[in-house]
Design an enzyme around this catalytic site. Sequence first.
Site, mmCIF file in Angstrom:
data_model
loop_
_atom_site.group_PDB
_atom_site.id
_atom_site.type_symbol
_atom_site.label_atom_id
_atom_site.label_comp_id
_atom_site.label_asym_id
_atom_site.label_seq_id
_atom_site.Cartn_x
_atom_site.Cartn_y
_atom_site.Cartn_z
ATOM 1 N N ASN A 1 7.524 -8.348 2.032
ATOM 2 C CA ASN A 1 7.925 -6.946 2.247
ATOM 3 C C ASN A 1 7.267 -6.318 3.474
ATOM 4 O OD1 ASN A 1 8.680 -4.032 1.288
ATOM 5 N ND2 ASN A 1 6.435 -4.040 1.404
ATOM 6 N N ALA B 1 16.234 -8.423 15.726
ATOM 7 C CA ALA B 1 16.086 -9.879 15.869
ATOM 8 C C ALA B 1 15.166 -10.428 14.787
ATOM 9 C CB ALA B 1 15.543 -10.209 17.259
ATOM 10 N N TYR C 1 13.249 -5.436 16.452
ATOM 11 C CA TYR C 1 13.254 -5.311 14.982
ATOM 12 C C TYR C 1 14.477 -6.017 14.410
ATOM 13 C CZ TYR C 1 13.261 -2.959 10.394
ATOM 14 O OH TYR C 1 13.268 -2.680 9.048
ATOM 15 N N SER D 1 0.806 -1.231 0.000
ATOM 16 C CA SER D 1 0.000 0.000 0.000
ATOM 17 C C SER D 1 0.835 1.276 0.000
ATOM 18 C CB SER D 1 -0.948 0.007 1.197
ATOM 19 O OG SER D 1 -0.232 0.045 2.415
ATOM 20 N N ARG D 2 2.080 1.198 0.438
ATOM 21 C CA ARG D 2 2.930 2.402 0.447
ATOM 22 C C ARG D 2 4.401 1.975 0.516
ATOM 23 N NH1 ARG D 2 0.813 2.278 5.789
ATOM 24 N NH2 ARG D 2 2.518 1.799 7.243
ATOM 25 N N SER E 1 16.925 -6.311 6.497
ATOM 26 C CA SER E 1 17.443 -4.963 6.795
ATOM 27 C C SER E 1 18.887 -5.094 7.270
ATOM 28 C CB SER E 1 16.604 -4.325 7.909
ATOM 29 O OG SER E 1 17.263 -3.181 8.425
ATOM 30 N N LYS F 1 14.638 -9.253 11.808
ATOM 31 C CA LYS F 1 15.268 -9.211 10.478
ATOM 32 C C LYS F 1 16.414 -10.219 10.371
ATOM 33 C CE LYS F 1 12.612 -6.094 8.612
ATOM 34 N NZ LYS F 1 11.715 -6.436 7.508
ATOM 35 N N VAL G 1 -0.662 -9.627 7.929
ATOM 36 C CA VAL G 1 0.434 -10.595 7.955
ATOM 37 C C VAL G 1 0.841 -10.785 9.424
ATOM 38 C CG1 VAL G 1 2.871 -10.888 7.331
ATOM 39 C CG2 VAL G 1 1.229 -10.074 5.629
HETATM 40 P P1 NDP Z 1 6.209 1.404 5.287
HETATM 41 O O1 NDP Z 1 5.834 1.574 6.708
HETATM 42 O O2 NDP Z 1 6.317 2.607 4.418
HETATM 43 O O3 NDP Z 1 5.190 0.352 4.585
HETATM 44 C C1 NDP Z 1 4.928 -0.884 5.194
HETATM 45 C C2 NDP Z 1 3.891 -1.631 4.379
HETATM 46 O O4 NDP Z 1 3.606 -2.875 5.052
HETATM 47 C C3 NDP Z 1 2.565 -0.892 4.270
HETATM 48 O O5 NDP Z 1 1.977 -1.232 3.047
HETATM 49 C C4 NDP Z 1 1.769 -1.464 5.433
HETATM 50 O O6 NDP Z 1 0.369 -1.299 5.212
HETATM 51 C C5 NDP Z 1 2.210 -2.920 5.366
HETATM 52 N N1 NDP Z 1 2.048 -3.653 6.608
HETATM 53 C C6 NDP Z 1 2.554 -3.373 7.827
HETATM 54 N N2 NDP Z 1 2.189 -4.301 8.707
HETATM 55 C C7 NDP Z 1 1.423 -5.195 8.042
HETATM 56 C C8 NDP Z 1 0.744 -6.383 8.391
HETATM 57 N N3 NDP Z 1 0.764 -6.874 9.649
HETATM 58 N N4 NDP Z 1 0.055 -7.047 7.451
HETATM 59 C C9 NDP Z 1 0.018 -6.585 6.171
HETATM 60 N N5 NDP Z 1 0.645 -5.485 5.776
HETATM 61 C C10 NDP Z 1 1.333 -4.790 6.691
HETATM 62 O O7 NDP Z 1 7.579 0.594 5.295
HETATM 63 P P2 NDP Z 1 8.773 0.529 4.219
HETATM 64 O O8 NDP Z 1 8.234 0.568 2.855
HETATM 65 O O9 NDP Z 1 9.812 1.486 4.635
HETATM 66 O O10 NDP Z 1 9.356 -0.925 4.552
HETATM 67 C C11 NDP Z 1 9.106 -2.039 3.716
HETATM 68 C C12 NDP Z 1 10.020 -3.158 4.191
HETATM 69 O O11 NDP Z 1 11.375 -2.724 4.097
HETATM 70 C C13 NDP Z 1 9.787 -3.553 5.647
HETATM 71 O O12 NDP Z 1 9.915 -4.947 5.800
HETATM 72 C C14 NDP Z 1 10.933 -2.863 6.386
HETATM 73 O O13 NDP Z 1 11.262 -3.489 7.584
HETATM 74 C C15 NDP Z 1 12.028 -2.953 5.341
HETATM 75 N N6 NDP Z 1 13.083 -1.949 5.511
HETATM 76 C C16 NDP Z 1 12.768 -0.624 5.584
HETATM 77 C C17 NDP Z 1 13.783 0.306 5.793
HETATM 78 C C18 NDP Z 1 13.503 1.767 5.913
HETATM 79 O O14 NDP Z 1 14.432 2.524 6.274
HETATM 80 N N7 NDP Z 1 12.302 2.236 5.641
HETATM 81 C C19 NDP Z 1 15.182 -0.107 5.885
HETATM 82 C C20 NDP Z 1 15.381 -1.541 5.772
HETATM 83 C C21 NDP Z 1 14.357 -2.408 5.595
HETATM 84 P P3 NDP Z 1 -0.695 -1.236 6.434
HETATM 85 O O15 NDP Z 1 -0.100 -0.340 7.471
HETATM 86 O O16 NDP Z 1 -1.965 -0.720 5.832
HETATM 87 O O17 NDP Z 1 -0.840 -2.642 6.899
#
Ligand code: NDP
Length: 249
Positions: free
Chosen positions: A91, A159, A157, A19-20, A144, A161, A63
């Site tokens: 993701n 742990a 977090y 979604s984002r 990560s 990853k 998830v």
């Molecule tokens: P965002 O917070 O921007 O987006 C997270 C996405 O995951 C959203 O679409 C959110 O939608 C969804 N989400 C969260 N929890 C759940 C759930 N329980 N079930 C289904 N969907 C879920 O995060 P990023 O895009 O920054 O991160 C994406 C991935 O990259 C993550 O795994 C993060 O740990 C990893 N990452 C990010 C870094 C960063 O600096 N941003 C660095 C390294 C890794 P909704 O809230 O509607 O559920």
Amino acid sequence: MTETGTPAPKRHVIVTGGSRGLGLGLVEALLADGYRISTCSRAPSEALERLAGPDLYWRACRVGDGAEVRAFIDAAVEWGGVSPLWGVVNNAGIAREGVLATFPEIDVEEVIQTNLTGAIQVARAFLRAKLLKRGPGRIVNISSIIGQRGYTGLAAYSASKAGLDGLTRALAREVGRLQVTVNSVAPGYLTTEMSGTLAEDQREQIVRRTPLGRLGDVADVVPVVRFLLGDGAGFVTGQTIVVDGGITG
Ligand code: NDP
């Protein structure tokens, strides 16, 4: 093309958390590459709705909740129809910050449940569906650099990853014979909503320590996931590919 000259059905890839942020960027790029995409998040988003079309399926799914994940993957496979189920990108993830001694237990559970248990649930449901459909495939886990290096205030977090990278290594061995590859992509700090809680001085410090002199962007990570999903990566498995501008180098 098939032998009869009709175009081969598009490959179907499941991306959680579309979604984002990075997930949204992946959905957009993979649709452009000609995949059919199923994605989920807890809530819908306008940005994802703007990509709506015959090759995109979204369903609300938390998830970390095994029953919801099974229902999502089942519905996605049914929606995919004749499109071969090709890959999954784990993701979806959350971050909660705080020193462990005073960190609420509920936050520990939520982080591990979403980032690690959730990814295992998704991979399991994907592989069960894949066993029926056969053929090669791809699993990509978004971990990560924090899983490798740690960061004060991000113990749970980190742990989760590190666990994800362990899942990658073990599963790569387990499903290699099926010609399913399993890899992690470990980004550094990205300019998404998740890193919005970084204080200005933390952000400056990260930039100072990064040889390439900036935070990462979704566009820095997308090509690596694209590669791992592609035919050219068919002999790459069990790896964690770091995309961090050199900060852990
Ligand atoms: P965002 O917070 O921007 O987006 C997270 C996405 O995951 C959203 O679409 C959110 O939608 C969804 N989400 C969260 N929890 C759940 C759930 N329980 N079930 C289904 N969907 C879920 O995060 P990023 O895009 O920054 O991160 C994406 C991935 O990259 C993550 O795994 C993060 O740990 C990893 N990452 C990010 C870094 C960063 O600096 N941003 C660095 C390294 C890794 P909704 O809230 O509607 O559920």
